[in-house]
Write a protein that holds these residues in place. Sequence first.
Motif, PDB file in Angstrom:
ATOM      1  N   GLN A 385      -4.111  85.186  11.979  1.00 46.73           N
ATOM      2  CA  GLN A 385      -5.171  86.119  12.379  1.00 46.73           C
ATOM      3  C   GLN A 385      -6.559  85.498  12.220  1.00 46.73           C
ATOM      4  N   TRP A 386      -6.677  84.465  11.375  1.00 46.65           N
ATOM      5  CA  TRP A 386      -7.992  83.823  11.197  1.00 46.65           C
ATOM      6  C   TRP A 386      -8.189  82.641  12.128  1.00 46.65           C
ATOM      7  N   LEU A 387      -7.170  82.349  12.954  1.00 49.41           N
ATOM      8  CA  LEU A 387      -7.299  81.366  14.040  1.00 49.41           C
ATOM      9  C   LEU A 387      -7.562  79.957  13.522  1.00 49.41           C
ATOM     10  N   TRP A 388      -6.802  79.534  12.526  1.00 44.22           N
ATOM     11  CA  TRP A 388      -6.938  78.189  11.977  1.00 44.22           C
ATOM     12  C   TRP A 388      -6.098  77.168  12.748  1.00 44.22           C
ATOM     13  N   GLN A 389      -5.252  77.634  13.645  1.00 49.95           N
ATOM     14  CA  GLN A 389      -4.440  76.747  14.469  1.00 49.95           C
ATOM     15  C   GLN A 389      -4.091  77.455  15.771  1.00 49.95           C
ATOM     16  N   ARG A 390      -3.410  76.748  16.647  1.00 54.47           N
ATOM     17  CA  ARG A 390      -2.876  77.354  17.857  1.00 54.47           C
ATOM     18  C   ARG A 390      -1.383  77.570  17.645  1.00 54.47           C
ATOM     19  N   ARG A 391      -0.964  78.811  17.686  1.00 52.98           N
ATOM     20  CA  ARG A 391       0.460  79.079  17.522  1.00 52.98           C
ATOM     21  C   ARG A 391       1.130  79.137  18.895  1.00 52.98           C
ATOM     22  N   PRO A 392       2.403  78.749  18.990  1.00 53.27           N
ATOM     23  CA  PRO A 392       3.090  78.797  20.286  1.00 53.27           C
ATOM     24  C   PRO A 392       3.303  80.225  20.745  1.00 53.27           C
ATOM     25  N   LEU A 393       3.168  80.439  22.050  1.00 52.79           N
ATOM     26  CA  LEU A 393       3.321  81.771  22.629  1.00 52.79           C
ATOM     27  C   LEU A 393       4.418  81.740  23.683  1.00 52.79           C
ATOM     28  N   ARG A 394       5.309  82.727  23.603  1.00 54.23           N
ATOM     29  CA  ARG A 394       6.344  82.797  24.627  1.00 54.23           C
ATOM     30  C   ARG A 394       5.786  83.420  25.882  1.00 54.23           C
ATOM     31  N   LEU A 395       6.155  82.869  27.010  1.00 51.31           N
ATOM     32  CA  LEU A 395       5.692  83.389  28.289  1.00 51.31           C
ATOM     33  C   LEU A 395       6.353  84.729  28.593  1.00 51.31           C
ATOM     34  N   GLU A 396       5.699  85.533  29.426  1.00 52.12           N
ATOM     35  CA  GLU A 396       6.242  86.825  29.802  1.00 52.12           C
ATOM     36  C   GLU A 396       7.354  86.664  30.839  1.00 52.12           C
ATOM     37  N   ALA A 397       8.107  87.727  31.034  1.00 48.19           N
ATOM     38  CA  ALA A 397       9.278  87.706  31.908  1.00 48.19           C
ATOM     39  C   ALA A 397       8.931  87.187  33.300  1.00 48.19           C
ATOM     40  N   GLU A 398       7.873  87.738  33.900  1.00 50.04           N
ATOM     41  CA  GLU A 398       7.524  87.356  35.267  1.00 50.04           C
ATOM     42  C   GLU A 398       7.143  85.878  35.357  1.00 50.04           C
ATOM     43  N   ILE A 399       6.459  85.390  34.333  1.00 51.78           N
ATOM     44  CA  ILE A 399       5.986  84.005  34.362  1.00 51.78           C
ATOM     45  C   ILE A 399       7.143  83.035  34.126  1.00 51.78           C
ATOM     46  N   ILE A 400       8.110  83.414  33.312  1.00 56.47           N
ATOM     47  CA  ILE A 400       9.298  82.572  33.136  1.00 56.47           C
ATOM     48  C   ILE A 400      10.006  82.389  34.480  1.00 56.47           C
ATOM     49  N   ARG A 401      10.210  83.492  35.195  1.00 50.78           N
ATOM     50  CA  ARG A 401      10.857  83.392  36.504  1.00 50.78           C
ATOM     51  C   ARG A 401      10.005  82.588  37.475  1.00 50.78           C
ATOM     52  N   ASP A 402       8.697  82.830  37.492  1.00 52.49           N
ATOM     53  CA  ASP A 402       7.814  82.097  38.404  1.00 52.49           C
ATOM     54  C   ASP A 402       7.871  80.595  38.147  1.00 52.49           C
ATOM     55  N   ARG A 403       7.905  80.206  36.884  1.00 58.40           N
ATOM     56  CA  ARG A 403       7.914  78.784  36.546  1.00 58.40           C
ATOM     57  C   ARG A 403       9.251  78.134  36.899  1.00 58.40           C
ATOM     58  N   LEU A 404      10.337  78.859  36.729  1.00 58.87           N
ATOM     59  CA  LEU A 404      11.635  78.342  37.164  1.00 58.87           C
ATOM     60  C   LEU A 404      11.598  78.013  38.661  1.00 58.87           C
ATOM     61  N   LEU A 405      11.076  78.952  39.435  1.00 60.68           N
ATOM     62  CA  LEU A 405      11.005  78.744  40.881  1.00 60.68           C
ATOM     63  C   LEU A 405      10.031  77.625  41.241  1.00 60.68           C
ATOM     64  N   SER A 406       8.918  77.570  40.529  1.00 60.81           N
ATOM     65  CA  SER A 406       7.897  76.562  40.817  1.00 60.81           C
ATOM     66  C   SER A 406       8.405  75.158  40.520  1.00 60.81           C
ATOM     67  N   VAL A 407       9.004  74.967  39.352  1.00 65.53           N
ATOM     68  CA  VAL A 407       9.501  73.648  38.968  1.00 65.53           C
ATOM     69  C   VAL A 407      10.612  73.194  39.922  1.00 65.53           C
ATOM     70  N   ALA A 408      11.432  74.157  40.360  1.00 64.58           N
ATOM     71  CA  ALA A 408      12.496  73.828  41.311  1.00 64.58           C
ATOM     72  C   ALA A 408      11.953  73.520  42.703  1.00 64.58           C
ATOM     73  N   GLY A 409      10.679  73.813  42.929  1.00 69.03           N
ATOM     74  CA  GLY A 409      10.068  73.532  44.217  1.00 69.03           C
ATOM     75  C   GLY A 409      10.386  74.538  45.299  1.00 69.03           C
ATOM     76  N   VAL A 410      10.797  75.754  44.901  1.00 71.10           N
ATOM     77  CA  VAL A 410      11.214  76.743  45.901  1.00 71.10           C
ATOM     78  C   VAL A 410      10.351  78.003  45.881  1.00 71.10           C
ATOM     79  N   LEU A 411       9.308  78.029  45.066  1.00 68.69           N
ATOM     80  CA  LEU A 411       8.458  79.219  44.973  1.00 68.69           C
ATOM     81  C   LEU A 411       7.637  79.365  46.249  1.00 68.69           C
TER      82      LEU A 411
END
Length: 555
Positions: A385-411
């Motif tokens: 909460q005091w922002l002393w580092q960058r913590r990893p964040l999980r992507l949201e459902a829509e973005i996970i699907r979008d990235r799968l399609l994008s990396v596969a080159g079919v988006l």
Amino acid sequence: MPFGLLTILVCGIVSLATSGAKSIDNFVAVKLHENGLERQPEADRFTLLRRLSADLTGLPPGIEEMKAFLADESPDAYQKSVDRLLDDPRFGERWGRHWLDVARFGESDGILTVNEDKVRGDAWKYRDAIIRAVNADLPFDQFVRYQLSGGSDPDYEALKQFLHLGTQLQNNADPNDKMFHRLDDMVATTGSAFLATTFGCARCHDHPVDPMTTKEYYQFTAIFFDQFKQEAKASKKRIALRITEPQVLKKGSWLTPGETVEPGYLRIMMRKPADYWQKDAPSKLEALASWITDVEHGAGKQLARVIVNRLWHHHFGRGIVATPNDFGELGARPSHPKLLNWLAEELIKNGWHLKHIHRLILTSTTYRQGAATDPAALALDADNQWLWQRRPLRLEAEIIRDRLLSVAGVLKPKMFGPSLSIGAYKKPVEDTPDKWRRSIYLQTHRTVRHPTLSLFDPPDSERSTGSRNTGTSPEGALFALNSSLVWDLAGHFAQRVQSEVGDDPTAQVRRAYQLALSRPPREDESDFSVTVIQNGTLTDFCHVLLGLNEFIYVQ
């Protein structure tokens, strides 16, 4: 009077006038010092560009983007990437989805009509108007006005759907119940979305902890009372409407009406009587919009705090107020109240342009810092909460699907237009190539679960959602391992890699890492990956990359 809401309001009046010269990093540094913590060094360039692209477009950076950023040695190289991504049309698709959560956007009547969940044919126009508004950096106060009282600009005309996006009771419900279900939805969502205030808690009695009375709640219903004409029937049976003018309902029931009320607002956010906004307004909704955006006498300062906190929440995974829809006594206390007020002042001073706030956040040292695993610091502030580092964040459902399609080159890059059907109740459809557009264009059907999005904590479209759950679940892991969709996309991914770099396994591994994880592989990763390809297939290796936690988390 309750601490949470009142403290933020009072602090705002004081510090908005005195802290304008300070920056994000100054405010954060004070809290770090007070808590015995130190900020981490800046992340490497691969991490920064991946983070920035994920935040602003939701998609991984392209190979040429990475090359250009890495080769640019000018002092403003990072700033140029920020500006480029803020101007990218995909920015509106990314950040428009955040607002759709808040607006409880849905394209069907709702789960209460499970057997007759009718699709709303024009609801997609609201989504498109949101994307256009975000890309155009429409001033946020005007954005709010369009949603509450409409406007004449054809690009934003559909924003007036905001009040009517909520669910409806089934056809055989009592019309009195239907009417107050919809009124409560309008009042509660207006409070949560714009002011992070739980108006709905005052329907049956004075708000138990925050400064809002039942009478004030019903004064808000009076604003919306003529927004729909409720038919006096349930299915084929006629049932009289018991309440035909705005009244206080004792214990929240239309069976026990009380005093008649006129439209009004929340007194704690009023420095003038209601008539100040109502006397010259063409309509009750325009008066409401004037009050809610009025910085000097109305709720405008609170409106500004709430939206800058939403931006902060999505950039850091936690808002300055960790409960974005509730700034009241039951919500979280602000971790950096002076920073919150300073950001609100910056927004107001700069014409309510949200891209200005994005730039302030994204160019801060606080945002650009790297991750850490310091046990002592973790013991002091495991939640960051005091922002002393960058913590990893999980992507949201829509973005996970979008990235799968994008990396596969079919988006498919097409923007706007009617939503892609995901089926109907008991008749869902598969995620087939004809639907491989960005997930924001998939129909938000309230009783149909999308086969991919449903596995990664999609929002509840029946009510305003300020913060999603984004954990790691067994269902998500099994999807990555076994889903026919992921295997299909891994095949497309392999074809893309081979077409770009040929048959050399080492080159294939490097390109696949760049596309999927936006970085080159380490030496040990490269050696192992080459072995996977040689002992199996390129598709097998690509499937492994798509299943990594690193693929769905951003550092």
